[in-house]
Design an enzyme around this catalytic site. Sequence first.
Site, PDB file in Angstrom:
ATOM      1  N   ARG A 129       0.928  -1.272  -0.143  1.00 24.12           N
ATOM      2  CA  ARG A 129      -0.331   0.095   0.009  1.00 24.12           C
ATOM      3  C   ARG A 129       0.915   1.219  -0.008  1.00 24.12           C
ATOM      4  O   ARG A 129       0.560   2.300   0.468  1.00 24.12           O
ATOM      5  CB  ARG A 129      -0.846  -0.175   1.149  1.00 24.12           C
ATOM      6  N   LYS A 151       2.204  11.406 -11.439  1.00 23.39           N
ATOM      7  CA  LYS A 151       1.475  10.550 -11.982  1.00 23.39           C
ATOM      8  C   LYS A 151       2.182   9.378 -12.310  1.00 23.39           C
ATOM      9  O   LYS A 151       3.371   9.408 -12.817  1.00 23.39           O
ATOM     10  CB  LYS A 151       1.120  11.469 -13.243  1.00 23.39           C
ATOM     11  N   GLU A 193       8.323  17.884 -25.314  1.00 21.21           N
ATOM     12  CA  GLU A 193       7.574  18.367 -23.992  1.00 21.21           C
ATOM     13  C   GLU A 193       8.200  19.516 -23.190  1.00 21.21           C
ATOM     14  O   GLU A 193       7.703  20.321 -22.466  1.00 21.21           O
ATOM     15  CB  GLU A 193       8.060  17.129 -22.861  1.00 21.21           C
ATOM     16  N   LYS A 235       6.311  23.339 -14.401  1.00 21.21           N
ATOM     17  CA  LYS A 235       5.424  21.740 -13.794  1.00 21.21           C
ATOM     18  C   LYS A 235       5.269  22.104 -12.316  1.00 21.21           C
ATOM     19  O   LYS A 235       4.212  21.815 -12.122  1.00 21.21           O
ATOM     20  CB  LYS A 235       6.172  20.923 -14.424  1.00 21.21           C
ATOM     21  N   ARG A 249      -4.093  21.647 -13.995  1.00 20.07           N
ATOM     22  CA  ARG A 249      -2.917  20.565 -14.494  1.00 20.07           C
ATOM     23  C   ARG A 249      -3.358  20.077 -15.941  1.00 20.07           C
ATOM     24  O   ARG A 249      -2.376  19.553 -16.581  1.00 20.07           O
ATOM     25  CB  ARG A 249      -2.861  19.587 -13.531  1.00 20.07           C
ATOM     26  N   ASN A 253      -1.223  18.610 -20.657  1.00 22.17           N
ATOM     27  CA  ASN A 253      -1.723  17.444 -21.706  1.00 22.17           C
ATOM     28  C   ASN A 253      -1.918  18.170 -23.027  1.00 22.17           C
ATOM     29  O   ASN A 253      -2.492  17.635 -23.961  1.00 22.17           O
ATOM     30  CB  ASN A 253      -2.846  16.957 -21.210  1.00 22.17           C
ATOM     31  N   HIS A 260      -1.762  10.898 -27.803  1.00 23.73           N
ATOM     32  CA  HIS A 260      -2.217   9.448 -27.262  1.00 23.73           C
ATOM     33  C   HIS A 260      -3.069   8.735 -28.326  1.00 23.73           C
ATOM     34  O   HIS A 260      -2.843   7.466 -28.231  1.00 23.73           O
ATOM     35  CB  HIS A 260      -2.990   9.535 -25.926  1.00 23.73           C
TER      36      HIS A 260
HETATM   37  N1  LIG Z   1       4.304  10.746 -15.394  1.00 23.66           N
HETATM   38  C1  LIG Z   1       3.829  11.571 -16.229  1.00 23.66           C
HETATM   39  O1  LIG Z   1       3.506  12.559 -16.014  1.00 23.66           O
HETATM   40  C2  LIG Z   1       4.286  11.485 -17.785  1.00 23.66           C
HETATM   41  C3  LIG Z   1       4.682  12.698 -18.447  1.00 23.66           C
HETATM   42  C4  LIG Z   1       5.079  12.570 -19.641  1.00 23.66           C
HETATM   43  C5  LIG Z   1       5.547  11.452 -20.162  1.00 23.66           C
HETATM   44  N2  LIG Z   1       5.431  10.322 -19.492  1.00 23.66           N
HETATM   45  C6  LIG Z   1       5.452   8.890 -19.999  1.00 23.66           C
HETATM   46  O2  LIG Z   1       6.933   8.766 -20.280  1.00 23.66           O
HETATM   47  C7  LIG Z   1       7.135   7.756 -21.177  1.00 23.66           C
HETATM   48  C8  LIG Z   1       8.159   8.239 -21.998  1.00 23.66           C
HETATM   49  O3  LIG Z   1       9.470   8.489 -21.188  1.00 23.66           O
HETATM   50  P1  LIG Z   1      10.525   8.560 -22.313  1.00 23.66           P
HETATM   51  O4  LIG Z   1      10.738   9.448 -23.504  1.00 23.66           O
HETATM   52  O5  LIG Z   1      11.906   8.987 -21.231  1.00 23.66           O
HETATM   53  O6  LIG Z   1      10.960   7.126 -22.953  1.00 23.66           O
HETATM   54  P2  LIG Z   1      11.712   5.856 -22.198  1.00 23.66           P
HETATM   55  O7  LIG Z   1      11.442   5.729 -20.888  1.00 23.66           O
HETATM   56  O8  LIG Z   1      11.382   4.611 -23.162  1.00 23.66           O
HETATM   57  O9  LIG Z   1      13.062   5.963 -22.662  1.00 23.66           O
HETATM   58  C9  LIG Z   1      13.550   6.200 -24.093  1.00 23.66           C
HETATM   59  C10 LIG Z   1      14.882   5.154 -24.315  1.00 23.66           C
HETATM   60  O10 LIG Z   1      15.971   5.800 -23.990  1.00 23.66           O
HETATM   61  C11 LIG Z   1      16.717   4.968 -23.317  1.00 23.66           C
HETATM   62  N3  LIG Z   1      17.500   5.708 -22.141  1.00 23.66           N
HETATM   63  C12 LIG Z   1      16.968   6.346 -20.946  1.00 23.66           C
HETATM   64  N4  LIG Z   1      18.174   6.934 -20.666  1.00 23.66           N
HETATM   65  C13 LIG Z   1      19.126   6.928 -21.446  1.00 23.66           C
HETATM   66  C14 LIG Z   1      20.227   7.439 -21.185  1.00 23.66           C
HETATM   67  N5  LIG Z   1      20.700   8.592 -20.355  1.00 23.66           N
HETATM   68  N6  LIG Z   1      21.291   7.287 -22.203  1.00 23.66           N
HETATM   69  C15 LIG Z   1      20.926   6.483 -23.208  1.00 23.66           C
HETATM   70  N7  LIG Z   1      19.622   5.828 -23.356  1.00 23.66           N
HETATM   71  C16 LIG Z   1      18.547   6.148 -22.452  1.00 23.66           C
HETATM   72  C17 LIG Z   1      15.764   4.089 -22.679  1.00 23.66           C
HETATM   73  O11 LIG Z   1      16.175   2.846 -22.278  1.00 23.66           O
HETATM   74  C18 LIG Z   1      14.615   4.094 -23.731  1.00 23.66           C
HETATM   75  O12 LIG Z   1      15.357   3.085 -24.808  1.00 23.66           O
HETATM   76  C19 LIG Z   1       5.666   7.404 -21.656  1.00 23.66           C
HETATM   77  O13 LIG Z   1       5.356   6.200 -21.343  1.00 23.66           O
HETATM   78  C20 LIG Z   1       4.950   8.397 -21.440  1.00 23.66           C
HETATM   79  O14 LIG Z   1       3.454   8.094 -21.154  1.00 23.66           O
HETATM   80  C21 LIG Z   1       4.770  10.462 -18.204  1.00 23.66           C
END
Ligand SMILES: NC(=O)c1ccc[n+]([C@@H]2O[C@H](COP(=O)([O-])OP(=O)(O)OC[C@H]3O[C@@H](n4cnc5c(N)ncnc54)[C@H](O)[C@@H]3O)[C@@H](O)[C@H]2O)c1
Length: 368
Positions: A129, A151, A193, A235, A249, A253, A260
């Site tokens: 939990r 999130k 972003e 943010k 908030r 988006n 999406h």
């Molecule tokens: N929680 C939130 O508020 C929020 C906001 C925006 C996006 N998201 C989510 O985030 C995700 C996308 O995140 P992302 O773009 O970081 O993608 P990701 O986590 O898939 O990372 C991108 C790629 O880069 C690689 N990588 C990561 N760090 C690295 C580094 N320093 N050097 C080399 N390779 C590296 C990873 O292994 C992966 O292959 C989505 O699922 C999205 O929905 C969440």
Amino acid sequence: MADTVVDRNDIRVPIELGDRRYDILIGSNLLARPSAWAGLPKASSAVIVSNTTVAALYASRLKAALAPLYPNLQVIELPDGEAHKDWATLNQILTHLLEAACDRKTVLFALGGGVVGDVTGFAAACYMRGVPFVQVPTTLLAQVDSSVGGKTAINHPLGKNMIGAFYQPLRVVADLDTLQSLPPRELVAGLAEVIKYGPIADETFLGWIEDHLGALLARDPAALAYAVQRSCEIKARIVGQDEREAGVRAHLNFGHTFGHAIETGLGHGEWLHGEAVGCGMVMAADLSARLGLLPVAQAERLTRLIHAAGLRLKGPSLGADRYLELMRHDKKSEGGEIRFVVIESLGRAAVRPAPDALVRQVIAAHTA
Ligand SMILES: NC(=O)c1ccc[n+]([C@@H]2O[C@H](COP(=O)([O-])OP(=O)(O)OC[C@H]3O[C@@H](n4cnc5c(N)ncnc54)[C@H](O)[C@@H]3O)[C@@H](O)[C@H]2O)c1
């Protein structure tokens, strides 16, 4: 939580959430620096959750820094990729925690991009939990967005981020040096972003991004530091006002309703999240113009920047019916009515419904 100790050159952005307030630390070589980890709660065990790619690059550095604090320190390596932000991966983490008899004080460290951060945060929210966790974002996207604000989620085949929880980390530690190893496509996706914060909240920042785009693409450390800092400040302010997305908030988006739909329509992982958001912002800016809210010249200015960053401007041709069907599943939809984040003028956003006919025009204009 005790105030974190940081070096003079580091940046500290607080997120004000009452007794759950926390800091985002932004700086160089933070992974290896004891000061970045000082003041975290004491526990007998801690688990670094990463993926195969990031663990190979950075887990040993983080492990060395955390070892003096946690006698039982383990690393879990998840499979890499958006396609693995699912039940199976969540279960992999939970099973590991149970098999290792991790107790309620165990601290999880999410070392990686948004996928690792989202699924680890959700595992932290679920395990017994709720156990404490720390975000250690290593992509630009994660440093400017996903690691901040609490999130957490996994995807469902029927929709992105549909299963999750609001669950705040104890701290975010964004080591800017990790961005140097990021594949170029991921850097550009993260820029989407960063760009987003301009139209929704800060036209001056939009101008700064336009002026420093070359430096950002060249990974100039000072430019990256400011982009991460300003994005996190914006943010943090928005999340501090509306943690659970009852209002403002939702502006974060911007571009995500169309984005999406692209991600889910093609299958998660086909387009990068940031790429889908970039194209989604082009569509949402055009919709804002067609609704008579945003001057066409301002929509075009934003589109030019998205193009100059190297992001795609045309979405996949899923068909307007499919786009609409997917967007009706969006979390902002109410009673089946899609609600879009629109821009009223650069720096000011709102949430509005839009007639299907206008949305169809936008899709026709911006799909290949
Ligand atoms: N929680 C939130 O508020 C929020 C906001 C925006 C996006 N998201 C989510 O985030 C995700 C996308 O995140 P992302 O773009 O970081 O993608 P990701 O986590 O898939 O990372 C991108 C790629 O880069 C690689 N990588 C990561 N760090 C690295 C580094 N320093 N050097 C080399 N390779 C590296 C990873 O292994 C992966 O292959 C989505 O699922 C999205 O929905 C969440």
